[in-house]
Structure formats: C-alpha cells, structure tokens
Motif scaffolding. Sequence first.
Motif, PDB file in Angstrom:
ATOM      1  N   ASN A 252       0.812  -1.214   0.000  1.00 14.08           N
ATOM      2  CA  ASN A 252       0.000   0.000   0.000  1.00 14.08           C
ATOM      3  C   ASN A 252       0.835   1.249   0.000  1.00 14.08           C
ATOM      4  O   ASN A 252       0.365   2.320  -0.351  1.00 14.08           O
ATOM      5  N   GLN A 253       2.045   1.119   0.408  1.00 16.79           N
ATOM      6  CA  GLN A 253       2.878   2.276   0.595  1.00 16.79           C
ATOM      7  C   GLN A 253       3.247   2.975  -0.697  1.00 16.79           C
ATOM      8  O   GLN A 253       3.681   4.104  -0.692  1.00 16.79           O
ATOM      9  N   GLU A 254       3.141   2.279  -1.805  1.00 16.02           N
ATOM     10  CA  GLU A 254       3.596   2.888  -3.064  1.00 16.02           C
ATOM     11  C   GLU A 254       5.059   3.279  -2.966  1.00 16.02           C
ATOM     12  O   GLU A 254       5.405   4.381  -2.583  1.00 16.02           O
ATOM     13  N   ILE A 255       5.847   2.386  -3.319  1.00 12.17           N
ATOM     14  CA  ILE A 255       7.285   2.581  -3.164  1.00 12.17           C
ATOM     15  C   ILE A 255       7.810   3.367  -4.349  1.00 12.17           C
ATOM     16  O   ILE A 255       7.558   3.034  -5.507  1.00 12.17           O
ATOM     17  N   HIS A 256       8.535   4.433  -4.062  1.00  5.85           N
ATOM     18  CA  HIS A 256       9.128   5.251  -5.114  1.00  5.85           C
ATOM     19  C   HIS A 256      10.634   5.148  -5.069  1.00  5.85           C
ATOM     20  O   HIS A 256      11.222   4.922  -4.024  1.00  5.85           O
ATOM     21  N   LYS A 257      11.191   5.336  -6.206  1.00 11.63           N
ATOM     22  CA  LYS A 257      12.657   5.255  -6.284  1.00 11.63           C
ATOM     23  C   LYS A 257      13.314   6.335  -5.460  1.00 11.63           C
ATOM     24  O   LYS A 257      14.386   6.145  -4.901  1.00 11.63           O
ATOM     25  N   THR A 258      12.674   7.494  -5.454  1.00 12.85           N
ATOM     26  CA  THR A 258      13.357   8.630  -4.852  1.00 12.85           C
ATOM     27  C   THR A 258      12.911   8.914  -3.436  1.00 12.85           C
ATOM     28  O   THR A 258      13.325   9.899  -2.838  1.00 12.85           O
ATOM     29  N   GLU A 259      12.029   8.065  -2.908  1.00  9.15           N
ATOM     30  CA  GLU A 259      11.607   8.292  -1.532  1.00  9.15           C
ATOM     31  C   GLU A 259      11.958   7.066  -0.697  1.00  9.15           C
ATOM     32  O   GLU A 259      11.924   5.938  -1.181  1.00  9.15           O
ATOM     33  N   GLY A 260      12.215   7.361   0.529  1.00  6.79           N
ATOM     34  CA  GLY A 260      12.472   6.228   1.426  1.00  6.79           C
ATOM     35  C   GLY A 260      13.959   6.049   1.691  1.00  6.79           C
ATOM     36  O   GLY A 260      14.813   6.750   1.137  1.00  6.79           O
ATOM     37  N   LEU A 261      14.206   5.071   2.487  1.00  7.38           N
ATOM     38  CA  LEU A 261      15.588   4.839   2.891  1.00  7.38           C
ATOM     39  C   LEU A 261      16.479   4.492   1.699  1.00  7.38           C
ATOM     40  O   LEU A 261      17.672   4.738   1.700  1.00  7.38           O
ATOM     41  N   HIS A 262      15.874   3.891   0.713  1.00  6.96           N
ATOM     42  CA  HIS A 262      16.673   3.418  -0.426  1.00  6.96           C
ATOM     43  C   HIS A 262      16.927   4.494  -1.460  1.00  6.96           C
ATOM     44  O   HIS A 262      17.625   4.265  -2.440  1.00  6.96           O
ATOM     45  N   ALA A 263      16.328   5.664  -1.218  1.00  8.49           N
ATOM     46  CA  ALA A 263      16.406   6.710  -2.241  1.00  8.49           C
ATOM     47  C   ALA A 263      17.821   6.997  -2.733  1.00  8.49           C
ATOM     48  O   ALA A 263      18.038   7.109  -3.940  1.00  8.49           O
ATOM     49  N   PRO A 264      18.806   7.139  -1.843  1.00  4.74           N
ATOM     50  CA  PRO A 264      20.145   7.486  -2.335  1.00  4.74           C
ATOM     51  C   PRO A 264      20.694   6.505  -3.370  1.00  4.74           C
ATOM     52  O   PRO A 264      21.546   6.864  -4.178  1.00  4.74           O
TER      53      PRO A 264
END
Lengths: 1077, 127
Positions: free
Chosen positions: A324-336
């Motif tokens: 449900n979170q809708e994971i984005h490439k540029t958001e979140g811990l993994h963004a960098p």
Amino acid sequence: MNIPAMTTQRSRRFWTLVLIQGFLVLVLLLSAGIMSVLTNRLEHNRDVLLSYLREVSYASTDLLNLQSSLRGFIASEQELFLEGYRQSLPQLDERLSLIAGEPALPNELRRNAHQLRTDIAQWQINYAEKEIALMQSGDVAAAQTLLEESSSIFDALSMRTEDLRTEVRTYFERINNQLSFYNTIILVMVITLAVLLLVSTVILMRFWRRQGSLWRELQVATDDLQERNLALQTSAQAQDKVNQQLRARIDESRLINSINELMVTGTPSTPLYSIIAQRIGEMLNGWCSIVLEPPGPPSERLELVALYHPDTSRMGLIAAWLQNQEIHKTEGLHAPLFTEKQPSIVMLNVPQEIRSPADLEPELQPLADVINLSSYIAVPISIEDRPIGVITIASSQLDYTFDAEQELFLEQIADRISSWIEREHLLELNRQRATELQTSFNSIPDIIITFDANGQRTRINQSGQRFFGSELLNGPTANLWRKPNGQFLTPDEDPVTAALRGNAASDVELALLSQDGDLIIHTVSTAALRDSERGVIGAVVVARDITVRKELDRLKEEFLANMSHELRTPLTAILGYSELLLKRRTEVLTKWHVNKIEGIRTGGQRLLGLVNDLLDVAKLDAGQVDLQRRDVDIHTLIQSQYNLLQPNLHQKNLRLQRHLAPEVPLIAIDSDRINQVLTNLLSNAIKFTPESGTITVSTALLHVNADSSISWQSKPLPDPLPEVEPGEYIVVTVSDTGVGIPQESMPHLWDRFYQVEGGASRRFGGTGLGLSIVQQLIELHGGRVFAHSQGSNQGSTFGFLLPVITTNTQENLPYLHHAPTILVIEDDQDTARIFEHHLYDAGYNVIHARKGHEALEWAERIIPAAITLDLILPDSDGWGILAALRQMPHLADVPVVIATVNDQTSITPGLGVSTYLVKPVTGERLINVITNLIGNTQTQAGHILIVDDDADMVHLLQSALQEHGFQTRTAVDGSIAIDMLQQSELPKLMLLDLMMPIVDGFQLLARIRDDPRTRAIPVIIVTARDLTSEEVHQLRYAAQGIQTKHHLDMETLVAEVQRHVPTKEDAPDAGADDLAR
Amino acid sequence: MPEQTILLVEDDPFNRDILREILEDFPEFNIVETANGQEALAWLTTHGPPALVLLDMMMPQMDGYTMLGELKQRGLLDRMRVIGVSARAREGDQAKALQAGCWRYLTKPFDIAAVEEAVHAGLTEPR
C-alpha cells in the motif's frame, strides 16, 4: 622433559637415598654404639682378664710356692717355709675364688677355677695339712711319703693351674683379639660412616643444586605455560569469533549456491524471488525484501516482488502494508541508491529517529513492534549500471545488528539477480531471433542446406525437404546433385567439398535430383561458414530452381537456332542465285549488272558469316557443341589456313611468318573447330594490321609442373601464359604488328559482343562474337586462351593452350536419364571401354573407376545400381575393395559382379564371370541371388550343387536352400564336383567355396568354364570375408587358366548385370534364356 | 552549287553504291559522296548547305549524331534537310534521330521505293 615427573622421581630417589643413608647411618651408629659398648665391656673384660691373668699367674706362682714351701718345709723342717705356704695358700685360694667368681670369665673357666680351688682345697686338706700335721708331729717320713703321694696330684694341680693360666691367657688373648677386631670394626664403621656422610653430603649438595635448577626450569616452564595458556585463551576467543564469522560466511555461501541453483533452472518470477527472500530472511533471522521496476514503460515506481519477515504469521499483513505504501525510487531509505547512485546503504545501527515508520495507520499499530529497523542494509540490483531494484535486509531486534560482511553478501545476491534478469532478457531475445531465423529459413523458396566441417548435412529448409524427399535425404549427399548434363560430379566438382576448402562458388548450374527422380536444373551458390577462431566450420548451399529460366534460355536458344536456320534458308537463295548469275556473267549481263550482283553476293556472304557466328554462339551456350576429336597435326591446319588466306594477305601486302615447333605432337582435337579458331584469329590479325605488316604464327610444346612452373619441351615462346592445371600442353600464338589492344580493353577482350572500338564510330566491322566463340571452343577442348599487347599501335598477340590428349583417352558418352548407373571398377582401359559400350548399349549409365581408391570414393558418393569389380587392380587388393564395398551401408543391396581378367593377354581379355557372395551369407540373400540367377523352385526344377569342404557351411547352405524348396547335392571337394558334373545331371546352379583341398574353387571354376557343357551353369562363390594374399595369388593363377572368348563374355556380363538390375526395357525374367545360350 | 547538290554520307561502299543508284533518278542534282562525318563536315563548311543530306547514323570515327551535333553548334543544321539512315530499327532509334536533327529516318536494308519517296519529298517539299 617432564619436569614434574622427574622431580617426583628425583624426590623419591632422594628420599630413598636419604632414607637408605639414614638407615645406614643409624645402623652404623647403632652398630658403632653397640660395638663401643661391647668394646667397652670387652676392654673391661680384658682389663679384668689382664688382672686375672696376673692373678692366675700369681696363682700358679702361689701354687709353686705352695709346693716349694711345702717341699721346703718338709725338706727343711723349717717353719719358715710354712710361712710361705700359709701365705700362698689363701692367696691362691683367693685368687682362684676370684677367678671362679668373675662373671666376665667364661663359665668353664670359672668352673675350672672353682674346681681347682676345690681340688686345691682338697689337696690342702688331704695332703698339705696332713703333711703339715705330720711334720708337726714330726713324722717327716710320713710327710714325705705323703708328699710324694701327693706330688702327682700336686703336679696335676699345678698342671691344671697352668692350664688355667693358659686358658685365662687364651681367653685373654681371645678377648684381646676380639677387642682389636671390634676396634677394627668400629674403625671401619667410623670410616664408613664418614664416607657415607661425605657421599651423602655430596649427593645432597648435588641434588640440591639440581633440584634448584630443575625448580627454576619448572618455574620457567610454568611461566611459559601460563603465558601460552593466556595466549591460547585469547586466540581461542579470537578463533571463536572467526569461527562464528566463518559459519556465517559458509551459511551465506550455501545460500548463494542454493539461490544459484534456483536461477540456473528457473526464470525470474515472483515465486522464485519470494523463495530467495525467504531463504535470506531465514538465514539472517531478519527482514528481506526485493523491489523491482514494474514491467512496461519506465517509471519512478517500484513494486514489491518479495518479502520475508521473521514473524511469519504476520508477514502477510506487513507485506500488504508495504504494498500500500507505493514505493518510489526517490523516496524512502533506499532513495540514495537511485538519486545519487550510491553503491549501497549500510546502517548497522539505525538512528533512533528513523527506526520506525513515521506514519503508521492505527490498525497497524500492533505491528509496530515488528515494523521497526534496528539494522539495515540495502543494495541496488543494477543492469548496466542502472539501478532497477533494491534488495534489502533489516533486523527488528534491538540486540541483533548486522555486520559489514553482510553487505558483501547482499551485493553478491544482487549481482546474481541482475545477471539472472539480464540472462532472461538475452534468452528472450535469442528466442525471438531464432524464431525469426527459422521462419525466414523455412519461408525462402530457394533450397538452403547447411553442412558441418566434415561434409555432413546439418540443416535443410522446408523447400529443400519438399524437393528432395526423405528417401534421398537419407542417402549420401553427393547423390543429390549432378552436372547439368546429368553426369555425376567428381569429388573436386562437388560444391560442398569446394566450399569447405574455402572456395565459394556463385551461381553454378547444377542438376538436382528430385524425389521423383527428375533432374532439375538449379543455380547453386555455396559459401564456407567460418568461425573467427576455428576457421571453416561448415558450408552452406543455396539452390534456386532455374527451370523456368532455363526453359526461357532454352526457348531463346531454340529460337535462335530456328531463326538462324530460317535466316540461312533465304541466304541460300541470295548466295545461290548471285553465284549462278555470276556464272553466266559473260552472257546477258553488263559490267554494271555484274558489279551489282557481286555486291549482292558479298552482302550475302557477310550475312552468312554472321548467321553462322550467331548459331555457334547459341549452340555453345546450350552446350550442344560436341567435339569430334581426332588425332590431328595442328601444323597441317595452320598450313591450310595459310593457303586459304593468301588472297587476303596479298591484298594488304601482309607477310605471314610461321615458327612451328617440330616437337609438337598429334593431339586429339575437333579439327573443324580449331580451324574456326585459327581462321578467326588470323582474320582478326589481318583485319587489324595495316598494310605491309607482319603476322606471325608460332607453336610450341610445354609441360606445366605441379608448382606452376613451365618446362619447355621445344623452343620457348616469349609470351606470358595463363595459369593452367599441371600437364602437357601445346601453345599456338598469332602475333601481328597491328593496332594493338589498349590496356583498358584487356579484361573485356573475350567478352561477347565486346569490341575494342565498339559503338557507332568504329573502324572495323564485326559483331564482336569471334573472340568469344574462340574462347568457348578452346575451353571446350580443355584449353585456355590469352592475349596481350604493349598498347595501341604496338601490335598484339593472341594465343591458346591445348592440353595434349590423344584419342586413347576416355570419351564422354552422353548421359541416359532415368537409367540405372553401373560403377565399373576396371583398370584395363580397353576392357573398361568395351564394358562401357556394352553396358551403355544395354541401357545403363556407366561410371568408370580405374583404381581401387577411386572406386571407393565413387561408391561413397553415389548409389550405383550394380558394381562390377575387377579383382586384379594395380594399386589395391580387389578382395579388399570388395570387403570395403560390402561394409558401406548404403551399398548393402547393390550387387557386386566380380569380373576377373586374364592378365596375360590384355589385348583380348578373357573373363570368368561369377557372382560372388561374401560370407557370412544370410539365407535370404543367398536365395535372392539364386532366384535372380535361375528363378525359384516353382520355375526351375533340378538341383543346386554345393561344393565346400567345410561341413558346417555345407549344412547351413543345405538347410537354407531346402527350406526354400531347392534340391541340393553336395561335394566336399572340387574333384568330387568334377566327377559329379561329368557323370550325373548338371546342376542348375553351383555354390562354390574357393579354398578346398585337391581341386580348389579356382581350378574348378576354370574347368567349368572350359567345358562347353558346364560353361553356362551359374556359379556363386561363397567366400570368407578376409582373404589372404595366398588366395589372391590363387585367383590370379586361376584367372590365367580361364580362357574364354571375348564376345560371349561381354554378353554374359551384361546379362549378369541385367539379372540383378533390370532396365526399363528388360522383361523380368529375360535372363534365364540368355544364360542358356 | 550547293543547292543543286545532294550530300551522301555513308561509310559502307555497298550502301553508298545503292544510294547513289537511287539518287541517279534525280539527274538534275549533283551527288557528293563522303565516307565519314569528318569528310562531310569539311565539305559542308566549305560549300554550305546542300539540297539534301543522306546521313548514315552509324559510322566509325564520327557518327551521324556527332556530326549533327556539330552542325547544330555551327548553326548550319536549320539550313539543311537531313535524312538519317541506319540499320537500327528499334523503337527509340527513330525518335533519337529526329531529335538529333534529322528531318526523316530510313532504315536499312533499304526499301528502294521508300528512299526514292523520301528523297523526292526532301527535294521538293517546301521548308
């Protein structure tokens, strides 16, 4: 050195020693003590004894005194002497009583002493006193008598006293000795003691010292040990740590291996990703998630493809929450990873503030305890440096953090996943391409066949399969194509062989054999397939049906031929009538008329020449020019040309020089055609040479060697020669001093219709066909043309090479379509020619192999309908060839007819003809052959004679034959067979073994053939597969003995073959009658 | 005088002969024979435009087309009538010849009647 043990041992030893010593000392001391006591006692005793010795000696003296006193008294009757007596007696008594009472003295001595005392007392009483009394009384005589009486007693007493004295002395001495002995002992004891003490001191000292050093050593060792122990402890701790790490790495390694296995067999898909995530998560007891770009157009989103959480019961919920979170490439811990292309994100201890998700829906609060991160590693999954997804591991437990090694592990996994995905892409691409290729391959109407480096067929497209059909495709490849005229290709001409050698060919016209047996002309192109490393790895053949084109060509040619013919007919009128008119020139015609008629004739002649040229061209194109070769002296031809062209030469005042080499032999050429060539070249020379020029015709003989060098066999010609195959050639050149050939024209010189000065503005007429025809004619003879010139106005030389062949060489008989092909293996030229003609007349095509290996090459490439084999071949063993032929699977059913030749008379060869079968023979085969030779039991009565010395063979043959209803008779030897042949009914057929005693197969064969009665009996020779040279020798010997007429045997041979291979014209059982002839 | 001359440009002697024979039907005209384009040009430059030119299109050294081109360049062509003759009887050839400047085009072998007719027309028809 086991110090503790040693020490203990030493201690024990020491204490033992000490104990022993102590004991000894004690003993010694004790002994010494005892001894001293004893010594003391003894001394005392001795002293006592000494005193008693005195006493006893006094006693003795006393006794003597007594005696003497008494005697004296008695003698002197002086009382004085009595004093002595009185004095001595008590002294003596006292003394003796002393001695007797001395306990120190031995009892016996004491007793003696006592006894002596008593006895002395007795004496005293008995005698001494009496004596005294007597004396007193005055009875001196009595006293003397008594004295005399007692003297013996007194002597005895005195002796006893002496004895006593001696005893005492002895005893004294004994005591003394004892004493000194004791003293010695004591001394020794003391010395021993002293020594012992010394020794023990030394030992003690040494021991102490040693002990000391040992102790020190022990101390050092102990210290050392302690240190080591400490070190060990530390290293053990370190080791534990390393082991732990190792275990972790091993686990990771195993996991990577297991994931590898998954990837090898599976394609990237959600279930497999889930398995991967699960395995990682389980191993680390933490989260593992994999997110990837969704399929389709590139976007900023990432979708969750796999998730594992240690709390498996709530894993579903967690996954749902994440989705449900809708994971984005540029958001979140993994963004960098995406924005800055960071290679990884490693947070071994996640900062407090980002441990838990900021916004968690109320209903998911219960999950809060498991949805937090205490340790986090994320690694990108990249394809060609572009991140397309992330694989993450995380731990929720506060006390469990990852270590840096796990980053490496995760990177490895990410690596593999990206390879996996890439591989899948590539496979997909490959699949697409393969499909495309396959479709193209199969939709192309041309026939495409690929071969491997060994000439084995690897692929054939649908068009090819449809054309050839499966039966042909199962046979040898060489059978699929022929020369356009239907003849088989030699191995050199085979397109596949040439291609594999690297000689690609374009648009070669070949006839391909269709599955209906038709030869259909195709244009064939071949090329080698190459690999950059290995060179030629195969070949590809593309064949296009040009029947239509060929048909068109043929129609064109037919048209041309027809038209030429049609053109010629009116020319007959033109030329004929003008000639006729000119014949009568002297009659009605005026000069004007004659002039005009001559014009007509000239025009007509020119036209005829042109028509002939066109006709020639058409015929050459269609391959319809057959050369009529005869052995010709080319100089004769040149001479007649010279004669013919005299007027033309004269007209332009040209000189014709001839340089003709006498070494030039007769060669087999079509003289008309070569004449045509000469005419053409000479006419050209005449045409293109201005007035007063010179034309030179030269001939020479040369040999072209294998290395392409030239050995002149006559006066050499200066002109450069074209490349030809090694062999013997004559060369003819026509040189002129005319207009020459410009350089740019050289390549096109021989082209059809090419004219050096073509186009409208040309000085010289002509169609341009001449040289083209010359080239074709020369090449038809197997030669080559050439020309060169220094340039314009510098003259030119035209010439040709012709291989020196004489008519002894094999002619090419035309090919019979749809007729069976017989492979004739025969080394003798004449015999072979005769075979060929006969077989050809009977309706068979013939391929002639002169040598064993040639025969095998042909046999491998084609399937002849039958093979005839001369067993006596120059380079190989005929039987060996037979064996080799029999081993070729595609020739299994091809009958081999053996023809042995009388090699003594090669001019009129004799033949013994039989059908050979090679053991082991199946019954079926045998029956087939027999049936072919003589029909089956229903059509033929009579018996079959088996001549073989091998009883088993005989039995087998009999059984086989009898099973099929044939009657049999047997002979174990040739001689018996001969008898049987002479005496009884002739068999319908003979089965003959070659090796028999007495009269063997060959001899029998000779006999049979000699005798007209038996000549016609068909003989089948059944022989073992391996023949020795002995047997071959036998064969030769036997062959000489076979005399047969040439004519009859040819027919027999043909009939033989016909039996096996009926042609269309033959009736099925025509054979039997022939043989009876 | 050139107006009374018919110029023959033909390399083949036989053809020339035939043409000459035909032209002898027009005795009032002088017949000049040349064997190639160069000769013809030389004559034309010297003598000016003749009454008619019979031009063989296929000749060595300078063919008919080239000659016509030369004449055109020198501005002499419009003052002449050229009948082109050639063995080339294919479709494009006639058009080509006419385009090059021929007034008429005849094919070989000669149809005598056609040649006579063409020459007659060439000599009598007004320009």
